[in-house]
Each structure stands twice: as structure tokens, then as C-alpha cells.
Design a protein around this motif. Sequence first.
Motif, PDB file in Angstrom:
ATOM      1  N   GLY A  68       0.823  -1.214   0.000  1.00 56.33           N
ATOM      2  CA  GLY A  68       0.000   0.000   0.000  1.00 56.33           C
ATOM      3  C   GLY A  68       0.851   1.255   0.000  1.00 56.33           C
ATOM      4  N   MET A  69       1.895   1.243   0.791  1.00 54.01           N
ATOM      5  CA  MET A  69       2.791   2.403   0.850  1.00 54.01           C
ATOM      6  C   MET A  69       3.445   2.646  -0.505  1.00 54.01           C
ATOM      7  N   ALA A  89       2.193   1.916  -3.296  1.00 50.23           N
ATOM      8  CA  ALA A  89       1.152   2.471  -4.169  1.00 50.23           C
ATOM      9  C   ALA A  89       1.054   3.983  -3.968  1.00 50.23           C
ATOM     10  N   GLY A  90       1.055   4.422  -2.723  1.00 52.23           N
ATOM     11  CA  GLY A  90       0.983   5.859  -2.447  1.00 52.23           C
ATOM     12  C   GLY A  90       2.162   6.602  -3.046  1.00 52.23           C
ATOM     13  N   LEU A  91       3.333   6.022  -2.938  1.00 48.41           N
ATOM     14  CA  LEU A  91       4.526   6.659  -3.507  1.00 48.41           C
ATOM     15  C   LEU A  91       4.456   6.691  -5.033  1.00 48.41           C
ATOM     16  N   MET A 136       1.754   6.787  -6.794  1.00 40.01           N
ATOM     17  CA  MET A 136       0.753   7.799  -7.172  1.00 40.01           C
ATOM     18  C   MET A 136       1.387   9.185  -7.280  1.00 40.01           C
ATOM     19  N   ASP A 174      -4.412  -2.191  -4.627  1.00 37.22           N
ATOM     20  CA  ASP A 174      -3.573  -0.990  -4.532  1.00 37.22           C
ATOM     21  C   ASP A 174      -2.712  -0.806  -5.782  1.00 37.22           C
TER      22      ASP A 174
END
Lengths: 282, 319
Positions: free
Chosen positions: B54-55, B57-59, B61, B86
Motif C-alpha cells: 500500500g505504501m 502504491a501511495g509513492l 501515485m 492498490d
Amino acid sequence: MIQISPHAEAALTCTLDERSLYLRRLVLGSVRSAGRGHVGPALSLIEIVRVLYDDVLRIDPKNPRDPNRDRAILSKGHGCLALYALLADRGFFPLSELDGFCGPDSILGGHPEYGMVPGVEASTGALGHGLSIGVGLALAARMRERSYRTFVLLGDGEINEGSVWEAAMGAAKHRLDNLVALIDYNKLQSYGPTDYVLPLEPLADKWRSFGFAVQELNGHDVGALRTVLTQVPAAPGKPTAIICHTVKGKGLPAAESNADWHHKNKLTDSELDAIRVAVGDF
Amino acid sequence: MRNTAMNMVYKLAASDERVLYIGSDPGAGTLRAMSKEFPKRHLIEGISEAHIIGMSAGLAMEGFVPYVNTIATFLPRRCYEQVAVDLCLHNLPVRLIANGGGLVYAPLGPTHQAIEDIAIMRALPNMTVVCPCDADEAARLMEKTLDWTGPIYIRLGKGGDAIVSKAEHGFEIGKAILMRPPGEVLMVSTGIMLQRAIATADLLAAQGIRAGILHMHTVKPLDAEALLQAVRGIKLVATLEEHVPSGGLGSAVAETLIDKLGSGLPAMLRLSLPDRFMHNYGSQDSLLKKHGLSANAIATSIEHALTASLTSAPQLHST
């Protein structure tokens, strides 16, 4: 037993103002149109989302991908009706879209989808994902030296998921004081009380022990939300957790703290009459 | 292969500021140089694999290209929902470097053997699945990962696999490499089964059987064009994989042939591990041998299948 905090008691008796009632009418209008929807989880969230989108987030509906915007992720994706109402009201998409909720040509599904809905930052619905994505977004802001903040809205049932606590450890490790976790603590999940399904208390202590600066408040008190949310981070060098004591189904007497209104199929005539009495004509 | 892939992450990081390395709890030496030179882009996040996905994925994005590194089994098995939602649903450029694909961790038992990972990852929309055969090819692959759209699952073998790939073949994700022209037989292999395919082809040649080799390093998207070209005029296609029979290379090849040819299919032999967990230890090589995936056993299976195919209608065989 659930520890009854003064905030939780206040949430039960909190009086709603006209804007909160208006937003509830939008939510319930979507449910009436679609013949379905997660009513209880949306109504507990209204004031949290309202204050975020009205008073806190630095966003521009005309430029929803502005790189400097604040990010907000509705990790409890099933509460999306509250988010849709706010996004539509703030002009991210036309209010008329709300009537198409869950329909075949709609951008608005029963869980929010990234790329489909302007203003939605991540596809959510599978629980326990949002905080990890939020850690990534917040870390990226740090690495890129950008000033945007990241807000993640979590359900209390959702934090049964172990991945939430993995993410909490990661957020604390990186000292992400640009990350705010908001917990919609309505104390009722799909099957029944959180205290029965999987006890969460002492919830504030848990977040504190995981390295967060913790605030607690009545999640229906717009003024309290505004005060706390406009003063984040709660402590420098720490991610913030804001435990919002709420009432599931808040604003509809029949739905309040009633698991039968977690997800609702088709509203009966008598239920529609009761809704009008509670929130006004819609 | 693993060290080469790690060194390539370091090299890519040196040339491109978007590149991040994210490890769970790898051995202490992993990318130590990168941790010194680019400490902010060298992240060790602990044994919290679901969160790491998930982390990342955030990065991603936010424009980063994260290379996530952990043991192969933990990516598809433990993190399936995170990978699906994700990474794949958002179609983000996260690269999953899976250490010890297949039976590399044979001595450590079934919890550490990634024998169904290709099927799991191949099922996901937007996911790309690549299995390089040796360290040299791993390096060529890593260079191509920087700007590939969407997530990639990179199934690595271990150190010391014989170098059989050739620089002149180049490397493109999604483009199979014809290592030997097909005769009456075509072997289609992925990952370190290429080494076995080459040895098998030599054994068969000694028997007067001409066997071609198509190295399908990318299992998804499968290079249907190269496959259809290579099966023209052959009598038998044999797939070789270090994987259970369901959903891996053999399945992908069979599906593609049925979808594209419909009729007039060559006889097909799917050689794989059996449909069960490996309750034996030893080495990767000894387990492959035990399950009929040594060159000698493959050659024998092909000879039998070739004989059968000449006397019966086209059919599927499987170990």
C-alpha cells in the motif's frame, strides 16, 4: 464493556444544523434513487467529511489533480455516500450524479473508484488499505518537499485489520506529522457492537502507543472538529490520530445505533416519511 | 540473479530520481551502497508486507517508481489483495522483486516455495509477469522496467544459475526469445527452465530429434505472435515450468493456442511440478529432478509424447 467517554455521550445528543441536515438529504436521496446504500456508515461520517471539505482541505474542485492539493482518502469506502454528497456539493461533479448512484452509467459506485470520480484519491472498499497508501502519499510529500497534508478516514470496524497497525508503525517510524488518521468511532460494525465483535478499547491508548499524537472529540460537533482539524499536527514529529466519537445512522432516529441500517435495500413509504420528519423534505 | 537485480536497482536509482528501493527485512548487505548514497530512497520497512504494498502504491501515485523486494511467496500469497487493489486496480508502476521463485528455498519447505505464484499474478488485470533465466538477462530486464506502464512481478531464481542468455538476443518485456529454431518439437520454457530446455534439446538431438526452444521470459502478456510462428509445422509443443500445473506457463500457452488456432492444434505436453505442496527438502535441482524436470526426464517425456502424438489425435499430457 464499551468505555462511555463524554464525547460519545455528547455525540448521541448533538443537535444538527441546517447544512448537516441538507447533506443528509443528499445522502438519503441517493439511497432512495438507487434502492440501496450504506446508510449508517455514511451518516456517522457527515460532519467529519463536511468539516474536512468545507474548512480544512486545500483543494480546488476546478483543478482536482493540483499537485499541491491536500489528499484525503476514505479508507472506509462503504461510507462513500457522505463523500459523494460533499464532493458534489463542492462542485467536483454535478449534484445530478448523486441520483445515479450504483446505476449502470454512473461514475458513483457503492465504493469510490480512483479515476472514475473527480476528487477521489484512491479506490477503497477492501478495508485496511487506506492508511498504508496515506503513508506513501505523506512520505512522498516529505521527499519532494511539498506542503500538502494527507488525511485518511478509517472506520472502527476497519481497524480490526492488521494492515492498519502495520501502517501505523510505519507512519510513526517516519515521523509523518503531515499525516492525519481520522477514526469514525461509531462503535457498531456490520454484525453488531465493536465491543462484541472485536473490542478496540483502550483505543486512544493504542494509537498513542503506536506513536501517534491523539485527539478525541464528538464527531458530530462541527465546531470541535473545526478546532482540532485546523490545528494539525497535534504534535510536531508525530502523525495525528483523531478519534471521532460518532453515532451510526446519526440524524435518523430509526437508524441510530441500529445495525439493520448498516446497509439498506429499498426504503419503505413509512421509512421515507420518518426520514422527512428527521431531516426535512427530500 | 538476485544480486544482479539489486545492483540494477542501485544503478537505476543513480540515473533516475524516481527510483526507490523498498525492502521488508532483507539480509543486511542488500543495497548497502544505495543506502549510503541515496538514504532517502532506500527504505527498509519491516516484516509488514501488506503495508509495504500500500505504501508503495501511495509513492507511485506521486510519481515514484518503487522497487519492492522480499521473498517470492510473501508477495502473491500474503499480499494478494493489496497487489490486486492498490497496485493493479490503480495500474501503478510498482516493481515487485520476488526473491527465490519456484523451488529456490527448497531446504526451507513449503512455506517458502513459490510454486503457484505465476498463476496468482497472471490472473490479475494490468499485471505483468516476468521470469528471467539468468543474471545477465535479469540485468537486461531491469533496464526495461523503468518506464513500463503498470505493475510488474519479477520472479527471480538464485545466484549461480548458468548463464545461457545472450546479449545479441536483446530483451523486451512481452517479447519471447527464440533460442533454437523449432524442428518436430518446440519447447516453451520460462525462467531457469531454459537451462534444462537447452540440455534437453542436446539430448534429443543425439537421438535424432530436432527440438526448438522458445524462451517465454514474460508469461504475461504472453507473446502470442512468437508462439504461433514457432508452432507452425511442429508435431509437439512441450511447456516446461517450475510451477504447479494450474494457471502457469503451460496454461497460458494452451489457452493462447486454443484461442488463436481453434483447431489444428499440435500435440501438447505440459511438464510442471505436481499439484501439491513439496513435502521434500534438498535442493532446487534435486526437487526438479524428483518431479521429472531434469533434462534426462524431460527428454524421455518428450520422446514418449512424440511417439504418442504420431499414433493418436492431438491431446494434452501433464505430469
